[in-house]
Design a protein around this motif. Structure first.
Motif, PDB file in Angstrom:
ATOM      1  N   UNK A  79       0.947  -1.394  -0.136  1.00 36.41           N
ATOM      2  CA  UNK A  79       0.583  -0.236  -0.418  1.00 36.41           C
ATOM      3  C   UNK A  79       0.562   1.257   0.166  1.00 36.41           C
TER       4      UNK A  79
ATOM      5  N   UNK B 169      -1.793   4.173  -6.975  1.00 41.27           N
ATOM      6  CA  UNK B 169      -3.245   4.500  -7.835  1.00 41.27           C
ATOM      7  C   UNK B 169      -4.193   3.884  -6.317  1.00 41.27           C
ATOM      8  N   UNK B 170      -3.206   3.615  -5.202  1.00 38.55           N
ATOM      9  CA  UNK B 170      -4.679   3.730  -4.125  1.00 38.55           C
ATOM     10  C   UNK B 170      -5.013   2.348  -4.311  1.00 38.55           C
TER      11      UNK B 170
ATOM     12  N   UNK C 281      -7.840  -3.531  -5.216  1.00 42.94           N
ATOM     13  CA  UNK C 281      -9.188  -2.627  -6.172  1.00 42.94           C
ATOM     14  C   UNK C 281      -8.756  -2.951  -7.707  1.00 42.94           C
TER      15      UNK C 281
ATOM     16  N   UNK D 108     -10.136  -1.702 -10.462  1.00 45.33           N
ATOM     17  CA  UNK D 108     -10.191  -1.224 -11.150  1.00 45.33           C
ATOM     18  C   UNK D 108      -9.258   0.124 -11.474  1.00 45.33           C
ATOM     19  N   UNK D 109      -9.116   0.328  -9.837  1.00 41.21           N
ATOM     20  CA  UNK D 109      -7.926   1.574  -9.382  1.00 41.21           C
ATOM     21  C   UNK D 109      -6.551   1.241  -9.965  1.00 41.21           C
TER      22      UNK D 109
ATOM     23  N   UNK E  78      -5.548  13.961  -6.049  1.00 44.54           N
ATOM     24  CA  UNK E  78      -5.698  12.393  -6.390  1.00 44.54           C
ATOM     25  C   UNK E  78      -6.759  12.811  -7.321  1.00 44.54           C
TER      26      UNK E  78
ATOM     27  N   UNK F  99      -8.189   9.306  -8.785  1.00 40.39           N
ATOM     28  CA  UNK F  99      -8.984   8.058  -8.420  1.00 40.39           C
ATOM     29  C   UNK F  99      -8.448   7.212  -6.323  1.00 40.39           C
ATOM     30  N   UNK F 100      -9.609   6.706  -6.062  1.00 41.66           N
ATOM     31  CA  UNK F 100      -9.040   5.968  -5.415  1.00 41.66           C
ATOM     32  C   UNK F 100      -8.433   7.118  -4.148  1.00 41.66           C
ATOM     33  N   UNK F 101      -9.421   8.113  -4.030  1.00 40.84           N
ATOM     34  CA  UNK F 101      -8.828   9.303  -2.530  1.00 40.84           C
ATOM     35  C   UNK F 101      -9.377   8.640  -1.885  1.00 40.84           C
TER      36      UNK F 101
ATOM     37  N   UNK G 166      -9.962   5.666  -0.640  1.00 44.54           N
ATOM     38  CA  UNK G 166      -8.952   4.426  -0.119  1.00 44.54           C
ATOM     39  C   UNK G 166      -7.572   4.612   0.716  1.00 44.54           C
ATOM     40  N   UNK G 167      -7.470   5.858   0.223  1.00 45.49           N
ATOM     41  CA  UNK G 167      -6.367   6.905   0.874  1.00 45.49           C
ATOM     42  C   UNK G 167      -6.823   6.972   1.783  1.00 45.49           C
TER      43      UNK G 167
ATOM     44  N   UNK H 206      -6.772   4.407   5.117  1.00 49.12           N
ATOM     45  CA  UNK H 206      -5.643   4.459   4.698  1.00 49.12           C
ATOM     46  C   UNK H 206      -5.446   5.333   6.173  1.00 49.12           C
TER      47      UNK H 206
ATOM     48  N   UNK I 199     -15.845   2.005  -3.334  1.00 50.40           N
ATOM     49  CA  UNK I 199     -14.483   1.474  -2.725  1.00 50.40           C
ATOM     50  C   UNK I 199     -14.331   1.383  -1.125  1.00 50.40           C
TER      51      UNK I 199
END
Lengths: 288, 113
Positions: free
Chosen positions: A76, A81-82, A94, A96-97, B47, B49-51, B53-54, B57, B76
């Motif tokens: 991680x 790209x998280x 994920x 798709x990410x 960001x 994409x994936x904000x 998820x970050x 964290x 997500x």
């Protein structure tokens, strides 16, 4: 020679120009039409052709192996790209990410993230007469067009020699999918409409294409609509205008019926002939 | 118990940020010590994409067991939060963080599942 048919703005007539131009050229010589607008490939709707080849396209994404994982957090940390997160009891991926960069997989100290294929879409190759149609089609729910466009371009390279004329119907906009479709083209035709929106997005497309070091020309579609600002811009920037397709109700009717336009609307056919001649001139200059 | 709030500022009188993934700050209240601590989440602005998820964290790093937010997380983020065991409560969008804490404490907020 590879000619990308692109635009900044969507709906300016990329597919109209691509399909009709390819069809017109194929009356005299072999042509490949590649639909790289993989999120909405429409070229195939206008062309009835027999299947030559079909394949499923995959890209690689990590899959988490619980038994191996030590929850060290490296994956991680390195993912830009998280696309991965440790929740305490598991590592969630994920897909798709994920951009398939392999960083998590390669840097995992215990090899708990092997890369595995995930289907993202289909590639098809069809043929009718002297016209080959190669098309990528992204699966529903997939967010990343670039890997499928890249595979479609690779297929074109495997299948056709560099002197075959390939017309690439590019995705709209100026983001990654458009860049992928345009970056290796020998020439870019930018289709626009003579409206303020058309001009605004044309400028973005020209900047992008110039940034990629690709030569370009403009095709004005729906000429007669809007104003003369696109013409003025092209003059000022020294960009040739290859043709002006008239704003025609009959052309729209043909398109809506899923028919090619040039057999029914002579004014459009005449302008497409000009584009065809323009392309052939560039080809000869390139060969000389 | 540690309760995390999505907030627009770093103090208990700040307004809640109704968004989870793109919240400006995470403010965590530790009921045992009575202290607040915060985490600046504004770097997610850049960001694409994936904000969420970050942000999740950062939330895990702060060790909160409960999350109080506004609109409720998207797909997500929702799956991450569900599987992490953090209890999520929504509907505190228009409140200050203090008010949101009281609303949560008195059971007035909807559990997000």
């Amino acid at each position: 020679m590879r000619v990308a048919i692109a635009s900044g703005k969507g709906g300016t007539g990329k597919t109209t120009v691509s399909v009709n131009l390819a069809d017109l050229l194929a009356q005299h010589r072999p042509v490949v039409l590649a639909d790289l607008d993989v999120e909405e490939p429409n070229s195939g709707l206008f062309i009835q052709a027999g299947t030559v080849h079909q394949e499923a396209v995959h890209r690689m994404v990590p899959s988490w192996e619980a038994d191996q994982c030590t929850f060290c957090g490296v994956c991680q940390e390195v993912c830009q790209f998280n696309a991965l997160i440790e929740t305490g009891s598991e590592v969630m991926v994920f897909r798709e990410l994920c951009h398939s960069c392999y960083a998590c997989s390669e840097l995992c100290p215990v090899e708990a993230l092997p890369m595995t294929p995930m289907k993202i879409g289909d590639l098809s190759h069809r043929r009718t007469g002297a016209l080959d149609l190669v098309q990528g089609c992204l699966d529903i729910g997939q967010e990343q067009a670039v890997p499928l466009i890249a595979r479609t371009l690779d297929y074109l390279g495997e299948r056709f020699s560099r002197d075959t004329l390939i017309l690439c119907d590019a995705p709209p906009g100026t983001a990654c999918p458009m860049i992928e479709a345009v970056k290796d083209a020998d020439f870019v035709l930018l289709v626009t409409e003579p409206t303020p929106f058309g001009l605004h997005d044309l400028k973005l497309a020209v900047e992008t294409v110039r940034g990629l070091g690709r030569p370009c020309a403009v095709v004005i579609n729906r000429h007669g609509l809007g104003n003369a600002d696109v013409e003025a811009y092209c003059r000022q920037e020294g960009i040739p205008v290859a043709a002006r397709l008239p704003h025609s109700r009959e052309a729209a009717r043909c398109y809506a019926r899923g028919e090619r336009i040039h057999p029914h609307v002579p004014e459009v056919a005449a302008q497409l002939e000009m584009v065809a001649e323009f392309i052939q001139r560039i080809e000869q200059e390139g060969a000389a | 118990m540690k309760i995390a709030f999505t907030s627009q500022g770093t103090t208990p009188d700040a307004l809640m940020d109704p968004r989870f993934g793109r919240t400006a700050f995470l403010l965590v209240y530790d009921e045992e010590s009575g202290q607040y601590e915060h985490c600046d989440n504004r770097q997610v602005e850049g960001v694409a994409h994936g904000a969420a998820v970050q942000t999740a964290r950062r939330l895990f790093e702060m060790g909160a067991q409960v999350l109080v937010t506004g609109n409720g997380p998207g797909g997500n983020a929702a799956s991450v939060l569900q599987r992490s065991g953090v209890q999520t409560f929504i509907g505190a969008g228009g409140m200050t963080v203090e008010r949101a804490y009281e609303a949560w404490k008195s059971g007035k907020l909807q559990r997000f599942e």
